[in-house]
Motif scaffolding. Sequence first.
Motif, mmCIF file in Angstrom:
data_model
loop_
_atom_site.group_PDB
_atom_site.id
_atom_site.type_symbol
_atom_site.label_atom_id
_atom_site.label_comp_id
_atom_site.label_asym_id
_atom_site.label_seq_id
_atom_site.Cartn_x
_atom_site.Cartn_y
_atom_site.Cartn_z
ATOM 1 N N SER A 119 0.849 -1.182 0.000
ATOM 2 C CA SER A 119 0.000 0.000 0.000
ATOM 3 C C SER A 119 0.885 1.232 0.000
ATOM 4 N N ASP A 160 -8.200 -4.725 10.335
ATOM 5 C CA ASP A 160 -7.772 -4.690 8.935
ATOM 6 C C ASP A 160 -8.450 -5.757 8.083
ATOM 7 N N PHE A 161 -9.309 -6.566 8.710
ATOM 8 C CA PHE A 161 -10.039 -7.593 7.953
ATOM 9 C C PHE A 161 -11.463 -7.664 8.477
ATOM 10 N N GLY A 204 -8.384 -6.653 4.207
ATOM 11 C CA GLY A 204 -9.494 -6.323 3.309
ATOM 12 C C GLY A 204 -10.812 -6.795 3.883
ATOM 13 N N LYS A 205 -11.696 -7.260 3.016
ATOM 14 C CA LYS A 205 -12.996 -7.720 3.492
ATOM 15 C C LYS A 205 -13.578 -8.767 2.560
ATOM 16 N N GLU A 233 -14.715 -12.917 -2.298
ATOM 17 C CA GLU A 233 -13.376 -12.622 -1.789
ATOM 18 C C GLU A 233 -12.650 -11.535 -2.573
ATOM 19 N N GLN A 237 -12.460 -8.432 -2.605
ATOM 20 C CA GLN A 237 -11.888 -7.270 -1.932
ATOM 21 C C GLN A 237 -10.964 -7.673 -0.785
ATOM 22 N N ALA A 238 -10.505 -8.916 -0.811
ATOM 23 C CA ALA A 238 -9.595 -9.407 0.220
ATOM 24 C C ALA A 238 -8.223 -9.713 -0.389
ATOM 25 N N SER A 239 -7.215 -9.681 0.457
ATOM 26 C CA SER A 239 -5.836 -9.930 0.021
ATOM 27 C C SER A 239 -5.087 -10.659 1.130
ATOM 28 N N LYS A 248 -1.372 -10.640 3.132
ATOM 29 C CA LYS A 248 -0.247 -9.741 3.376
ATOM 30 C C LYS A 248 0.800 -10.461 4.196
ATOM 31 N N LYS A 272 -3.322 -9.663 -4.053
ATOM 32 C CA LYS A 272 -4.752 -9.407 -4.156
ATOM 33 C C LYS A 272 -5.495 -10.601 -4.742
#
Length: 215
Positions: A30, A68-69, A139-140, A164, A166-168, A170, A179
């Motif tokens: 990011s 963050d999730f 993400g979410k 999924e 919009q989730a990643s 990390k 992503k």
Amino acid sequence: MNHPARLAAAVLTATMVVLGTACGSEGGDSPSDPIKSAAGGDGKTSASPSLSASHDGVKRPEIKLSKDFQAHFESWTNSDPKLQAILNGGREELRSKYAAIIEADPESKAVAFYNSDATQATARKWIRQFTDDSDSIIGKVRVFDPQVHLSDTGSGVLFYCVDERQASTKNRKTEKVVKTPDKPDSLIQYRLRLDKSSEGVWKTTSLTTVPGACS
């Protein structure tokens, strides 16, 4: 080494175990306000889940996700109390696995609480795919279209969809973000059977995922 996002749950049948995965595409860090993993000092979750009494008197582990999730459960209500209890069991089973990844705790007590012996090993194997590589999730996800009923044998049957896109993942060490791709296979249908334990807990006793089955 960079790894794809792997948010699809483990697939379990009565006789064989297959791991469902969602292929990912690489994403950079990011550009601002980088998200730290739970182990890294920011975006922490709670410590090991503590037990709390629910409205039905069952002591359940408290499950908290990182800031963050997020997992958003849509239309997760039913007027039938028994069907609502099955929905609750399925929701917490999924949340327990997300929390275990974020907390880097494949031996999570909450995962054991909501899974039978038949599914617990597979759930932990899926979690270790992340923790062994020092990956967390950010993400979410959107959890929607729940379909629930009781079978003739008294088992709960629950189908639901997870988006999924919009989730990643990390990495805790490198902060590298991977992503989830924006494609139909990133919408996954979960198919669960749940059985009520002697303690009154609806535990997942089988789980199958079907990527691309939801629109």
